[in-house]
Scaffold this active site. Structure first.
Site, short mmCIF file in Angstrom:
data_model
loop_
_atom_site.label_atom_id
_atom_site.label_comp_id
_atom_site.label_asym_id
_atom_site.label_seq_id
_atom_site.Cartn_x
_atom_site.Cartn_y
_atom_site.Cartn_z
N ASP A 143 1.06 -1.14 0.05
CA ASP A 143 -0.18 0.11 0.03
C ASP A 143 0.77 1.11 0.01
O ASP A 143 2.52 1.28 -0.08
CB ASP A 143 -0.98 0.33 1.23
CG ASP A 143 -0.41 -0.42 2.31
OD1 ASP A 143 1.40 -0.32 2.32
OD2 ASP A 143 -1.29 -0.67 3.42
N ASN A 188 -7.29 -3.30 14.70
CA ASN A 188 -8.61 -2.86 14.05
C ASN A 188 -9.00 -4.36 13.24
O ASN A 188 -9.72 -5.22 12.15
CB ASN A 188 -9.11 -2.86 13.56
CG ASN A 188 -8.85 -1.94 11.92
OD1 ASN A 188 -7.36 -2.41 11.90
ND2 ASN A 188 -9.45 -0.71 11.73
N HIS A 191 -7.19 -4.90 10.35
CA HIS A 191 -7.14 -4.33 9.32
C HIS A 191 -5.55 -5.51 8.09
O HIS A 191 -4.61 -5.70 9.37
CB HIS A 191 -6.73 -3.06 8.50
CG HIS A 191 -5.79 -2.27 8.71
ND1 HIS A 191 -6.16 -1.20 9.94
CD2 HIS A 191 -4.63 -2.40 8.55
CE1 HIS A 191 -4.83 -0.44 9.58
NE2 HIS A 191 -4.11 -1.25 9.13
N GLU A 222 -9.99 -2.15 5.55
CA GLU A 222 -10.10 -1.97 5.87
C GLU A 222 -11.59 -2.98 6.79
O GLU A 222 -11.74 -3.43 5.48
CB GLU A 222 -10.71 -0.17 6.22
CG GLU A 222 -9.51 0.62 6.27
CD GLU A 222 -8.99 1.29 8.12
OE1 GLU A 222 -9.09 0.17 8.56
OE2 GLU A 222 -8.25 1.99 8.35
C1 GLP Z 1 -0.29 0.49 8.30
C2 GLP Z 1 0.15 -0.81 7.33
C3 GLP Z 1 -0.61 -1.75 7.46
C4 GLP Z 1 0.65 -2.25 8.98
C5 GLP Z 1 0.09 -1.82 9.68
C6 GLP Z 1 0.37 -1.80 11.49
O1 GLP Z 1 -2.04 0.33 8.60
N1 GLP Z 1 -0.85 0.20 5.89
O2 GLP Z 1 0.41 -2.39 6.63
O3 GLP Z 1 0.12 -3.61 9.06
O4 GLP Z 1 -0.05 -0.63 9.60
O5 GLP Z 1 1.49 -1.55 11.60
P1 GLP Z 1 2.57 -1.61 12.40
O6 GLP Z 1 3.38 -3.14 12.10
O7 GLP Z 1 3.45 -0.16 12.58
O8 GLP Z 1 1.79 -1.76 14.15
#
Ligand code: GLP
Length: 249
Positions: A71, A140, A142, A147
């Site tokens: 993303d 959440n 995702h 989402e």
């Molecule tokens: C963002 C990214 C996700 C990632 C998530 C968790 O929302 N788009 O791909 O998995 O963060 O990130 P973290 O590893 O910093 O908790």
């Protein structure tokens, strides 16, 4: 539903990173021109550091590897210090021998987002699909920026971020303030991710415990996007004890 998800519970975040890095290193050693999927966020940072170390110390070569990222924030240029392109360059790509033209991160400033997303999907198909995709998980549930409510057959597209995600990414680790976080992103879809031949999802810390429990033991439902990996034939969650603390097993 009897979940297919294989869960590896590690003693520490370091052990999670070592196991994840070993999986990708094994793939690349077995298939020099592997197609890998990558993720951003705090969780995979250590895994990338491990892979960079293996490149330096053990001759692990990514010269023939192609990479696709999950993303990108909509509206951020690749040079922006919070863009996922910048994250990938500074955490991994600049430290290994992957060819820059083989690294694919969606363009958050594309003139035509639908065309950008269709091109990304076409490129994945043109290289034969993704062998192994590394994933993180949001509090959440995702995955990428899919989402809750994202359809199981969703493809790469422009999406809105929820307040939970905006808050999670502006807790001081990345953006300093929620007002700085873009409200939209380009994200590979659940359908896009499910087509990877192998999936490896990482989670560490107690903030991820509810999401991991819902993904593994909860119903297969768009309410928790990561639960829609339950019927994938080769999906492994690598988690630490805190992230595993809500699991039934
Ligand atoms: C963002 C990214 C996700 C990632 C998530 C968790 O929302 N788009 O791909 O998995 O963060 O990130 P973290 O590893 O910093 O908790």
């Amino acid at each position: 539903m009897a979940a297919n998800i294989k869960v590896e519970v590690c003693d520490s975040a370091e052990a999670v990173a070592s196991m994840a890095a070993a999986k990708f290193a094994d793939l690349v050693r077995a298939k020099a021109n592997a197609v890998i999927g990558l993720a951003t966020g705090s969780t995979p940072e250590q895994t990338y550091a491990e892979l960079a170390k293996m490149h330096r110390q053990q001759d692990l070569s990514f010269a023939a590897v192609t990479a696709f990222n999950l993303d990108e924030y909509w509206g951020l240029d690749g040079d922006h210090d919070q863009s996922y392109r910048h994250f990938m360059n500074s955490n991994l790509f600049d430290h290994i021998d992957i060819r820059p033209w083989n690294t694919h991160v969606l363009n958050g400033k594309a003139v035509n987002p639908a065309l950008e997303c269709a091109g990304f999907e076409a490129k994945i198909l043109s290289v034969g699909g993704i062998d192994m995709w590394l994933l993180g998980i949001g509090p959440n549930g995702h995955i990428a920026f899919n989402e809750p409510g994202s359809p199981v057959d969703s493809r790469t597209r422009l999406v809105n971020l929820t307040q939970t995600t905006i808050d999670a990414n502006s807790d001081g680790r990345f953006f300093k303030d929620a007002s700085e976080v873009p409200r939209c992103a380009l994200s590979a879809g659940i359908g896009t991710i499910r087509e990877a031949r192998s999936l490896v999802l990482l989670a560490t810390g107690s903030k991820k415990a509810d999401a991991i429990a819902a993904a593994v033991d909860g119903p297969f439902s768009p309410d928790c996007p990561s639960s829609m990996l339950q019927d994938h034939p080769d999906c492994t969650f690598i988690v630490d004890a805190e992230a595993a603390s809500g699991l039934k097993r």
